[in-house]
Design an enzyme around this catalytic site. Structure first.
Site, PDB file in Angstrom:
ATOM      1  N   ARG A 390       0.860  -1.185   0.000  1.00 35.43           N
ATOM      2  CA  ARG A 390       0.000   0.000   0.000  1.00 35.43           C
ATOM      3  C   ARG A 390       0.894   1.231   0.000  1.00 35.43           C
ATOM      4  O   ARG A 390       1.803   1.340   0.832  1.00 35.43           O
ATOM      5  CB  ARG A 390      -0.909   0.047   1.235  1.00 35.43           C
ATOM      6  CG  ARG A 390      -1.880  -1.117   1.364  1.00 35.43           C
ATOM      7  CD  ARG A 390      -2.871  -0.861   2.490  1.00 35.43           C
ATOM      8  NE  ARG A 390      -3.583  -2.065   2.865  1.00 35.43           N
ATOM      9  CZ  ARG A 390      -4.669  -2.523   2.240  1.00 35.43           C
ATOM     10  NH1 ARG A 390      -5.137  -1.874   1.201  1.00 35.43           N
ATOM     11  NH2 ARG A 390      -5.269  -3.631   2.654  1.00 35.43           N
ATOM     12  N   HIS A 450       2.695  -9.535   0.541  1.00 38.04           N
ATOM     13  CA  HIS A 450       2.388  -8.694   1.691  1.00 38.04           C
ATOM     14  C   HIS A 450       3.644  -8.344   2.487  1.00 38.04           C
ATOM     15  O   HIS A 450       3.583  -7.611   3.463  1.00 38.04           O
ATOM     16  CB  HIS A 450       1.373  -9.437   2.582  1.00 38.04           C
ATOM     17  CG  HIS A 450       0.779  -8.615   3.674  1.00 38.04           C
ATOM     18  ND1 HIS A 450       1.024  -8.861   5.009  1.00 38.04           N
ATOM     19  CD2 HIS A 450      -0.057  -7.550   3.631  1.00 38.04           C
ATOM     20  CE1 HIS A 450       0.363  -7.989   5.750  1.00 38.04           C
ATOM     21  NE2 HIS A 450      -0.308  -7.179   4.947  1.00 38.04           N
TER      22      HIS A 450
END
Length: 722
Positions: A390, A450
Site C-alpha cells: 500500500r 504482503h
C-alpha cells in the site's frame, strides 16, 4: 484438537465484531478528549462498512450457493449471518447511544447540531440562499414508477426516499386516480460538505450551529416537486459487495483484469440497507424488496446515517483542547546516537550498526524515505529492489524510486495490485514507475505479496555491499503517522544474501534457496513458527524456563492455535497481544490455563508483529509482516526475520514489556471469549503515551539512554507472576 472441541474456538466474524466493540469503547473512555471520542465513533462506522462489504458479502454468497461447511467454531454460513445480524444490531444501537452522549457534551462546548426548523430566522434565510445557489443546481431527484425504473444507487451513497401526493389544487390534472401517491429518490450530493456550518448568532456568543446537508434538502424538498405534497422523506443508505473476483490463472493481463473488476465494485449486490428511524414500514418494504434484501439486512438508525462524516468535523479549527496534543514523529534514537559519533550518511550509520525504527513515534521520513531517497541520489548505488503493498497517493517513496530510475539505476518494484481498496492507486503508481524506467512486477499468480522489504545494492571501496530494510508495516507515509510499526536496517551479509534470493524468487523462475535469516511464507514460515513453539514445549517438559510473547493483528490459524494449546498444557507461559481477531480462548481449564490475551486500542492503530521466545534463557526475537492466519501463512508472500543485534533486542523487549504492563488502554480477554477493560486509577501505564513521551524527550535529553528510560518496564519477561 479434534472437531468435538469446537467450543475451544470463537467465530472469526464475531471476534472481529468484538474488536470493533473495543474500538467503540474508546468513545466513552474518560481519558480521551471529546473530539477524539467522536472520531472513534467514525472509525467504528468505517470499520462496519468494510465488514459488510467484504465479510458479510462473502458469507451471503456462501449461503446463496448452498454451502453448509462449518467454520472453526462449527458454524455454518447461515448461522454466522444470523449471529452477525443480531450482534450488529446491538452494536449499532450502542454506537448511537454513545453519539447522543457525545453530541450533548459538544453542546457544552458551544457546538450544536440542530434541525433546520430550530434555526434562527437569519439562519433560515441563509440556508434558503445556500440551498438555491449551492444545492438545488446539483441535485437530481429521480421518480420511481412504471416509466422510471428504480435507479442504481452506488455503495455507501446517501439518498433520501420520499413519498409524494398530488396536492388538492392539482387533482384535476389526474382525474383517473382518487389518490396519486408517488415515490421518488433524491441523492445527497457527495461533492458538497455533509456538515454545513450556519452563520453565528451575534446574541449567542461562543455558540456555533451546524446542520446536515440531507436535512437542508429535506427542508426545501417541495421545490423539487411542484404540485405535490411531501408525505414522507427519510435518508437511507445502501452498502454493496465490494470484493473482487479475479481469475488470475486465466487472466492474460492481471492489471487489466483488476481494472475491469474495479468497475464492477460499486455495482455489487446490496448487503445492507440503513434507514433513519421513523421511516414508514411501506417505504422500508419497498426499498428492501428493490434491493433484494431481507428484514435482517435492514438497520433502523436513531440518528444521522454514516458517522464517517465526523472525520472531517473532528478537525474543526479552534478546538485543539478537545483533541490529542499534536504528535510529531521524532528523529530515530539510533540515528541520533550515530550522528553524535560523526556518522552523517545513512549508509555509514547502517555499516556501523543495525538500526531499529519505531513508527509512528520515530520519523518515517528521516528513516525509510531518507534511505530510499539517499539510494536514488547516491552515484555509488547500482540497484534498488522493493516490495510495495500500500502506498499513499502522493508517495515520497514513489518519487524517490522514479528519481532512481531516471538516474540510471536498476529499479525493480513488486507492486501488489490486489491490495484491497488500494488497487486503483497501486496501478496508477506502478504506471508512474514504469514510465520513469523502473521494472514493475504486478504480484504473483495465486498469492498476494504482503512482505515489506527493500534491498539497496551499493558499490563501495571494499566491493559490493547490500543494505536491507525489513518492516512490519507498509511503505506508506500516511499510515506511518497513524500505525505502530517496526523496521530494521542492516547490511549483514546473511540478510543481504537472503534479500537477493528473495527478490529473485519474486521476479523470475527460481526455486527457494536455503535461507540464512529470512523466514518466508508460504515456503517455511508456518513450519518455523511451529518449530519455535515446539522448542518452548520441549524446554517446559525438561523443567526449564518456557515462555513466549507474540504480538500481532489477528490470530485465526487453527493449526497454530492447537499448538499454543498444547504448549499451555505442557506448562509454557504464553502472553498474546492481539489487536483484532482472536479465535483462541484463554483460561480454559486444562487447555489454555497458561495463556493470556490482551488487546491494545488507542490513539494509534497497533500494527507491528513481534515474536519473543525464551528459548531456555537464550532469548530470540523476531519481527515480521504476517499475522497467524491461514491466508498469511498459506496464500501470501510474507517475511519474518530474527533480530540479532543485542541493543535492538533490548529495545524490542522494553517495548513489548511496556505493552504488557499497559493498564489504561488494554482490554483483557476472558475465558468466555468476552473482553474486559479496566482503567487503573493509580500507577498508570499507557504504552502509546509512554512511547510518545520517550520519543519527545530524546530531543531534549539525549544524554539519557533509552535503556535507562525504559528500565522500569524490563523485568516482566520470565517472571512466574506479574
Amino acid at each position: 484438537m479434534q472437531d468435538r472441541h469446537q467450543h475451544y474456538y470463537l467465530n472469526r466474524e464475531l471476534s472481529w465484531l468484538q474488536f470493533n466493540r473495543r474500538v467503540l469503547q474508546e468513545a466513552v473512555d474518560p481519558n480521551n478528549p471529546l473530539l477524539e471520542k467522536l472520531k472513534f465513533l467514525a472509525i467504528t462506522s468505517s470499520n462496519l462498512d468494510e465488514f459488510f462489504m467484504i465479510r458479510v458479502a462473502g458469507l451471503r454468497h456462501q449461503k446463496e450457493n448452498g454451502v453448509k461447511r462449518r467454520d472453526i467454531a462449527h458454524m455454518t454460513p447461515e448461522e454466522q449471518l444470523e449471529q452477525i445480524s443480531d450482534t450488529c444490531q446491538k452494536l449499532v444501537a450502542r454506537q448511537y447511544r454513545f453519539l447522543h452522549m457525545i453530541l450533548s457534551e459538544l453542546r457544552t462546548e458551544g457546538l450544536y447540531f440542530i434541525h433546520p426548523e430550530d434555526a434562527t430566522e437569519a439562519q433560515k434565510k441563509w440556508m434558503e440562499d445556500y440551498f438555491e445557489r449551492q444545492v438545488f443546481p446539483v441535485v437530481t431527484p429521480m421518480a420511481v414508477d412504471s416509466s422510471h425504473p428504480f435507479p442504481f444507487l452506488a455503495s455507501k451513497s446517501l439518498n433520501i426516499a420520499m413519498l409524494l401526493e398530488r396536492n388538492e389544487r392539482d387533482l384535476s390534472l389526474d382525474e383517473e386516480n382518487d389518490i396519486d401517491v408517488k415515490t421518488a429518490i433524491v441523492p445527497v450530493p457527495s461533492l458538497l460538505p455533509r456538515i454545513v456550518r450556519l452563520p453565528d448568532d451575534p446574541e449567542k456568543k461562543g455558540r456555533h450551529d451546524f446542520v446536515l446537508l440531507e436535512q437542508v434538502i429535506r427542508h426545501f424538498a417541495s421545490r423539487f416537486f411542484i404540485g405535490y405534497d411531501l408525505l414522507e422523506a427519510h435518508p437511507f443508505r445502501i452498502t454493496r459487495d465490494a470484493d473482487l473476483a479475479i481469475d488470475e490463472e486465466d487472466a492474460q493481463d492481471l492489471v487489466v483484469e483488476v481494472e475491469r473488476q474495479l468497475k464492477k465494485r460499486q455495482r455489487g449486490e446490496a448487503v445492507r440497507i440503513e434507514f433513519e428511524a421513523g421511516t414508514s414500514r411501506f417505504m422500508q418494504r419497498f426499498m428492501t424488496q428493490e434491493m433484494h434484501l431481507a428484514k435482517e439486512d435492514l438497520y433502523e438508525i436513531d440518528g444521522p446515517l454514516d458517522m464517517t462524516m465526523f472525520f472531517s468535523f473532528c478537525g474543526i479549527k479552534g478546538y485543539d483542547r478537545l483533541r490529542y496534543p499534536e504528535a510529531h514523529p521524532h528523529r530515530p534514537w539510533s540515528m541520533i546516537q550515530l550522528e553524535k559519533d560523526g556518522r552523517k550518511n545513512i549508509f555509514e550509520m547502517i555499516r556501523e550498526k543495525d538500526l531499529l525504527v519505531h513508527l509512528p513515534y520515530e520519523s518515517f521520513e528521516d528513516s525509510v524515505v531518507n534511505f530510499v531517497a539517499s539510494a536514488a541520489a547516491d552515484p555509488d548505488v547500482l540497484a534498488i529492489k522493493q516490495t510495495l503493498y500500500r502506498v499513499a497517493s502522493s508517495s515520497p517513496i514513489i518519487q524517490a524510486l522514479e528519481k532512481a530510475a531516471q538516474n540510471g539505476k536498476q529499479v525493480t518494484v513488486l507492486m501488489e495490485v490486489k491490495a484491497r481498496f488500494d488497487e486503483a492507486n497501486n496501478i496508477l503508481m506502478a504506471r508512474r514507475l514504469e514510465k520513469a524506467g523502473a521494472h514493475v512486477i504486478y504480484g504473483l499468480v495465486g498469492l498476494k505479496t504482503h512482505s515489506k522489504c527493500t534491498l539497496v545494492i551499493r558499490r563501495e571501496k571494499d566491493g559490493i555491499r547490500r543494505y536491507v530494510h525489513v518492516a512490519t508495516g507498509n511503505y506508506n507515509a500516511s499510515t506511518a503517522k497513524l500505525y505502530t510499526d517496526l523496521g530494521v536496517f542492516t547490511c549483514n551479509d546473511q540478510f543481504g544474501s537472503d534479500a537477493s534470493a528473495f527478490f529473485n524468487l519474486l521476479s523470475g523462475y527460481s526455486d527457494p534457496p536455503l535461507w540464512d535469516s529470512f523466514i518466508v511464507a508460504p515456503i517455511n514460515l508456518r513450519q518455523r513458527c511451529m518449530e519455535l513453539i515446539d522448542r518452548e514445549i520441549a524446554f517446559a517438559k525438561q523443567g526449564e524456563q518456557a515462555h513466549m510473547v507474540a504480538k500481532m493483528n489477528s490470530l485465526l490459524d487453527k493449526e497454530i492455535i492447537d499448538k499454543l494449546y498444547e504448549a499451555s498444557q505442557a506448562g509454557v507461559r504464553i502472553e498474546l497481544i492481539i489487536r483484532g481477531i482472536c479465535v483462541l480462548i484463554p483460561g480454559i481449564p486444562g487447555v489454555s490455563d497458561n495463556i493470556t490475551v490482551r488487546s491494545l486500542v488507542g490513539r494509534f492503530l497497533e500494527h507491528s508483529r513481534v515474536f519473543w521466545f525464551a528459548n531456555g534463557g537464550r532469548e530470540e526475537l523476531y519481527i515480521g509482516s504476517a499475522d497467524w492466519m491461514p491466508r498469511n501463512l498459506n496464500d501470501r508472500v510474507e517475511l519474518m526475520i530474527p533480530v540479532r543485534d543485542a541493543d535492538l533486542c533490548h529495545r524490542l523487549k522494553t517495548m513489548v514489556n511496556m505493552e504488557l504492563a499497559d493498564n489504561q488502554k488494554a482490554h483483557i480477554m476472558q475465558s468466555d471469549g468476552m473482553w474486559k477493560k479496566e482503567i487503573a486509577p493509580a500507577d498508570k501505564v499507557g504504552a502509546q503515551a509512554e512511547f510518545q513521551r520517550i520519543a519527545e524527550k530524546r530531543d531534549r535529553e539525549d544524554e539519557m539512554t533509552l535503556a535507562q528510560k525504559m528500565e522500569p518496564y524490563m523485568p516482566v519477561f520470565g517472571k512466574k507472576e506479574k
